[in-house]
Design a protein around this motif. Structure first.
Motif: not given
Length: 555
Positions: A332-340
């Motif tokens: 969560a801290d580094r994958c800011k584009l997570l959609r699903k």
């Protein structure tokens, strides 16, 4: 007089077609209705067929313009038809037979040993096939190398190949195929017995290969002694790799590391420790967008390596009990584009509020969240609702901590929510009342096996919010329905009874019936399995919600 002559010509063309194609079988042909000759249609067979077409007058005095349509127009119309309807159209006349065959790009065949004798005539008719599926019944003898080589010679432009239970194919056959079909873009093989040499032959010859899916590859018996697989010339083009049920999946490590442009990686039930591989991937693969991990030996070390994929948009963690809040927070801290984000915690209680609050803080673009066997509280759900304001799809299943207060929080805070699935949670009619007064954009609600929700509560929600589609299932109706289906016609609906076939297509249907029966048995088993495990609702619901459902198209 002219009418009877035209009818006789059409009948003659149909007889010629039946005699020349008795051995041809196209899978997925469900209907067995016969097609009567169409009066007034031309049955010219020469290459100059388009020049010989003429407008004819049918019996009622109207003009038949269909015969004057260019071949390209008819081919475009055929693209919108199902396989069964296309087969019917091919019975109209010789011209339609030719156009239908030349415009069919997808073909699915029963890959039994006796297919060899029909390959030449089959691909003389369907000479434009680019997507081919070869599926064999588990109890039958599959095609051998000579059949696959002959197919590759007749279909040099093949771009997609699916092999299922072709247990007689060897490394030599796959090598010959790969040399003849170098334009292959997608390969999917399951329950086959060729080994690493055959797989390497494909990777070494097919420079355009973009998708590779391998399930239960039985030809690699000793992972330690097996030849490393890949990457070959396909390493530069591969974008998707999917490995399922491989106890020797580590053999594909070289391929994964060498696929520099890999965007999607799916690993399902593959033995071995995968932490080390993901650590090595962190510095070599930079374009990863989608990762699916199911029943895999991976820990927070692997998740921390995955967090280096800054472009990650889709993550599925299904029954990975060694993963905890620590790894999820790192992502969560580094994958800011997570959609699903899909998490099946397997009720291990290693992922909870801490990890979900981390997702709420770090992933503001979240659109879809599925939590199975995870116990979020009002604290994490409120944080998700407040920070992920674009959240449109939410599923909460098997969560002991999700009750009416949590549903009320969702109703009050998730203003963008469109679809909600609640299963096996301690929710009551009071939660349904909260939904009626909140979530202004809500269009669909599914509630299953929530004993506190009564049919009256569901009906009240429907009446109060007429725009919401409410699907309520307490679980009792499902068991009664399954019992009734098994006792009064369920077998017939699933295709387990043998239907009566018209004589003129019995020869072709004989081969297709084996595939239909196998599919029916598999579907029946899967439906029972889904009834017991209770996961079919979530999977099917989310596929429809995401628009990812696939339909059989024939073009």
């Amino acid at each position: 007089m002219g009418q009877s002559a035209s009818s006789a010509a059409a009948v003659a063309c149909r007889r010629e077609r039946d005699q020349g194609n008795r051995s041809v079988n196209i899978s997925n042909t469900r209907s067995t209705a016969s097609v009567l000759p169409m009066v007034g249609y031309s049955c010219s067979t020469g290459e100059g067929d388009s020049d010989n077409r003429r407008v004819e007058v049918v019996s009622d005095g109207t003009t038949d313009y269909i015969s004057d349509l260019p071949n390209e127009c008819l081919a475009s119309v055929f693209q919108f038809l199902s396989s069964a309807d296309r087969n019917r159209c091919s019975l109209v006349c010789q011209r339609w037979l030719q156009i239908e065959g030349q415009s069919r790009h997808r073909l699915s065949l029963n890959a039994e040993a006796d297919l060899l004798s029909a390959i030449s005539s089959l691909f003389s008719r369907f000479d434009s096939v680019t997507k081919l599926a070869l599926k064999c019944n588990r109890r039958s003898v599959s095609i051998r190398d000579d059949s696959l080589v002959l197919i590759s010679q007749r279909c040099p432009n093949l771009t997609r190949l699916k092999l299922r239970a072709c247990r007689e194919l060897t490394d030599a056959g796959m090598e010959a195929f790969a040399k003849n079909c170098k334009g292959l873009k997608k390969l999917s093989c399951g329950s086959c017995t060729f080994g690493s040499k055959g797989m390497n032959a494909v990777l070494d010859n097919c420079a355009s290969l973009e998708e590779l899916s391998v399930k239960r590859l039985r030809g690699i018996t000793d992972a330690a002694a097996a030849e490393p697989i890949g990457p070959g010339v396909a390493g530069a083009s591969l974008k998707t790799i999917c490995l399922k049920e491989l106890y020797n999946g580590q053999c594909f490590g070289t391929l994964i590391l060498g696929a520099k442009n890999l965007k999607t990686l799916k690993l399902f039930r593959c033995s071995g420790d995968w932490d080390r591989l993901f650590q090595l991937m962190a510095d070599r693969i930079t374009k990863m967008v989608e990762v699916h991990l199911e029943r895999l030996q991976i820990s927070d070390i692997g998740l921390q390596a995955i967090s280096n994929y800054s472009n990650l948009e889709i993550l599925h963690l299904v029954k990975t009990p060694e993963c905890s809040d620590i790894g999820l927070v790192a992502i969560a801290d580094r994958c800011k584009l997570l959609r699903k984000l899909h998490i099946d915690g397997w009720k291990a209680n290693r992922i909870g509020d801490e990890g979900l609050i981390g997702v709420a803080k770090g992933c503001p673009n979240l659109l879809e969240l599925v939590l199975i066997g995870v116990n979020p509280t009002k604290a994490s759900l409120e944080m998700l609702a407040s920070n992920c304001q674009n959240l449109e799809r939410l599923a909460l299943c098997g969560s002991d901590s999700v009750g009416d207060p949590e549903i009320s929080c969702i109703a009050a805070k998730c203003v963008a929510l469109k679809k909600l699935c609640i299963k096996s949670c301690p929710v009551s009619d009071q939660g349904m009342e909260a939904l009626a007064n909140g979530c202004p954009n809500l269009v669909k609600v599914k509630v299953k096996k929530c004993k506190g929700v009564t049919p009256e509560g569901g009906d009240w929600l429907r009446r109060t919010r007429g725009s919401i589609a409410v699907n309520l299932d307490t679980g009792e109706a499902e068991l009664q329905e399954a019992s009734a289906s098994a006792s009064d016609g369920g077998a017939q609906e699933n295709g387990l009874e043998f239907p009566q076939m018209p004589a003129q297509i019995a020869a072709a249907a004989a081969v297709a019936s084996a595939a239909s029966a196998s599919t029916a048995r598999s579907s029946s088993f899967k439906s029972r399995l889904g009834l017991l495990s209770g996961r079919s609702l979530v999977a099917s619901t989310l596929r429809r919600w995401s628009g990812g459902s696939t339909s059989a198209r024939h073009g």
